[in-house]
Write a protein that holds these residues in place. Structure first.
Motif, short mmCIF file in Angstrom:
data_model
loop_
_atom_site.label_atom_id
_atom_site.label_comp_id
_atom_site.label_asym_id
_atom_site.label_seq_id
_atom_site.Cartn_x
_atom_site.Cartn_y
_atom_site.Cartn_z
N ASP A 105 5.60 43.02 -75.95
CA ASP A 105 5.44 41.73 -75.29
C ASP A 105 6.66 41.40 -74.42
O ASP A 105 6.53 40.92 -73.29
CB ASP A 105 5.23 40.63 -76.33
CG ASP A 105 3.88 40.75 -77.02
OD1 ASP A 105 3.00 41.44 -76.45
OD2 ASP A 105 3.71 40.19 -78.12
N LYS A 106 7.84 41.67 -74.95
CA LYS A 106 9.05 41.41 -74.17
C LYS A 106 9.12 42.31 -72.94
O LYS A 106 9.54 41.91 -71.87
CB LYS A 106 10.28 41.62 -75.05
CG LYS A 106 10.45 40.57 -76.14
CD LYS A 106 11.70 40.84 -76.95
CE LYS A 106 11.88 39.79 -78.04
NZ LYS A 106 13.09 40.06 -78.86
N ARG A 107 8.67 43.56 -73.12
CA ARG A 107 8.70 44.50 -72.00
C ARG A 107 7.74 44.07 -70.89
O ARG A 107 8.06 44.15 -69.70
CB ARG A 107 8.34 45.89 -72.51
CG ARG A 107 8.55 46.99 -71.49
CD ARG A 107 8.33 48.34 -72.11
NE ARG A 107 8.57 49.40 -71.16
CZ ARG A 107 8.43 50.70 -71.43
NH1 ARG A 107 8.04 51.06 -72.65
NH2 ARG A 107 8.67 51.61 -70.51
N LYS A 108 6.55 43.59 -71.29
CA LYS A 108 5.58 43.11 -70.30
C LYS A 108 6.11 41.87 -69.59
O LYS A 108 5.86 41.66 -68.41
CB LYS A 108 4.26 42.79 -70.99
CG LYS A 108 3.51 44.03 -71.46
CD LYS A 108 2.21 43.64 -72.15
CE LYS A 108 1.46 44.88 -72.64
NZ LYS A 108 0.21 44.51 -73.33
N ALA A 109 6.83 41.03 -70.32
CA ALA A 109 7.34 39.81 -69.73
C ALA A 109 8.45 40.09 -68.72
O ALA A 109 8.59 39.39 -67.72
CB ALA A 109 7.86 38.87 -70.82
N THR A 110 9.24 41.13 -68.93
CA THR A 110 10.35 41.44 -68.04
C THR A 110 9.95 42.35 -66.89
O THR A 110 10.65 42.44 -65.88
CB THR A 110 11.48 42.11 -68.83
OG1 THR A 110 10.96 43.28 -69.50
CG2 THR A 110 12.05 41.16 -69.86
N LYS A 111 8.79 43.02 -66.95
CA LYS A 111 8.37 43.96 -65.91
C LYS A 111 8.13 43.27 -64.57
O LYS A 111 8.60 43.76 -63.53
CB LYS A 111 7.13 44.71 -66.37
CG LYS A 111 6.78 45.88 -65.47
CD LYS A 111 5.66 46.70 -66.08
CE LYS A 111 5.33 47.91 -65.19
NZ LYS A 111 4.25 48.73 -65.76
N GLU A 144 7.33 44.29 -85.08
CA GLU A 144 8.48 44.52 -84.21
C GLU A 144 8.07 45.30 -82.96
O GLU A 144 8.55 45.03 -81.86
CB GLU A 144 9.58 45.26 -84.97
CG GLU A 144 10.24 44.42 -86.06
CD GLU A 144 11.26 45.21 -86.86
OE1 GLU A 144 11.37 46.43 -86.61
OE2 GLU A 144 11.93 44.61 -87.72
N SER A 158 6.19 42.95 -80.69
CA SER A 158 7.15 42.03 -80.08
C SER A 158 7.91 42.71 -78.95
O SER A 158 8.15 42.13 -77.90
CB SER A 158 8.11 41.51 -81.14
OG SER A 158 9.08 40.67 -80.57
N PHE A 159 8.28 43.99 -79.16
CA PHE A 159 8.99 44.73 -78.12
C PHE A 159 8.12 44.92 -76.89
O PHE A 159 8.57 44.77 -75.75
CB PHE A 159 9.43 46.08 -78.69
CG PHE A 159 10.06 46.99 -77.66
CD1 PHE A 159 11.36 46.77 -77.23
CD2 PHE A 159 9.34 48.05 -77.12
CE1 PHE A 159 11.94 47.60 -76.28
CE2 PHE A 159 9.92 48.88 -76.18
CZ PHE A 159 11.22 48.66 -75.75
#
Length: 255
Positions: free
Chosen positions: A192-198, A186, A189-190
């Motif tokens: 990865d999502k943070r890097k994708a939205t930065k 988890e 995954s968090f």
């Protein structure tokens, strides 16, 4: 398969149960025990654990005759399995002779009758009556055998409980490991999502060209709207109106 080649201690072991007396009432329940006394001898005992006892010893030859009487086919081991299953069925009876109603219970022996299931061949074992001092020995042997069976069963239950406890401990450890791995997944995954939205957030923060404020040297003064104001020289001529004399004056002035 030769009967003599089969070890009764390994193939049969021991069976305990209750035999329901028929033909004569008894004050106490009748219990029985069938066990391999040796590799080639089967001992069967029934008693009320007080003053009555019946018993017999069956050799391999006797068991072979019993097998023929019952009519069970298959191997010798199959017959022993059928014999043990019949005695363990819970439908075992102890039958007395009809003339025993006029005598003391068990004076002429009895028959232990059992079947694996209703409609299947009956197992009938003839028991002789045990009297005198031997009765106490038979009851004592039966009691010790019953205690030995209880102790063995208790040890088996204890081992099973210990194994169950170990399995539960292993299961708990594996569950904790799975929970830790789940939390790690988890977290990854968090991230990865943070890097994708930065990058998207950075793009939103960069102003567009149209939104950039021009410098002071690039500011153009607004063009003032010129309003046409008429000059005095071009003012429209005043309109002269002729004054009309009152009616009374017109009358007096006319001759």
């Amino acid at each position: 398969e030769m009967a003599a080649a089969v070890d009764l201690e390994d193939a049969f072991g021991a069976v305990f149960g209750e035999a329901k007396p028929e033909g004569h009432p008894t004050a106490r329940p009748i219990l029985f025990r069938a066990h391999a006394r040796s590799a080639a001898t089967l001992r069967v005992v029934a008693t009320d654990c007080h003053s009555l006892a019946w018993g017999c010893s069956l050799s391999v030859s006797d068991l072979d005759d019993l097998r023929d009487d019952v009519g069970i086919g298959g191997s010798w081991v199959d017959f022993l399995d059928y014999l043990k299953s019949s005695l363990s069925s819970g439908e075992v009876k102890l039958l007395f002779a009809g003339d025993q109603l006029r005598k003391s219970t068990g004076s002429d022996g009895a028959k232990l009758v059992a079947t694996k299931a209703k409609g299947l061949p009956l197992i009938t074992i003839s028991l002789h009556s045990v009297t005198g001092a031997v009765t106490s020995d038979v009851i004592a042997e039966f009691s010790l055998g019953l205690y030995g069976a209880y102790r063995t069963a208790r040890e088996l239950v204890s081992k099973e409980q210990e194994q169950m406890s170990q399995l539960m401990g292993s299961l708990s450890t594996e569950r904790e490991k799975n929970e830790i791995m789940q939390k790690q997944l988890e977290s990854l995954s968090f991230l990865d999502k943070r890097k994708a939205t930065k990058p998207k957030l950075l793009a939103d923060q960069v102003p567009s060209v149209s939104a950039v404020t021009l410098g002071s040297d690039q500011v153009t003064a607004p063009v003032q709207q010129q309003i046409s104001v008429p000059s005095p020289s071009k003012a429209p001529p005043a309109k002269v109106t002729k004054r009309v004399a009152p009616t009374s004056r017109r009358l007096y002035n006319n001759p």
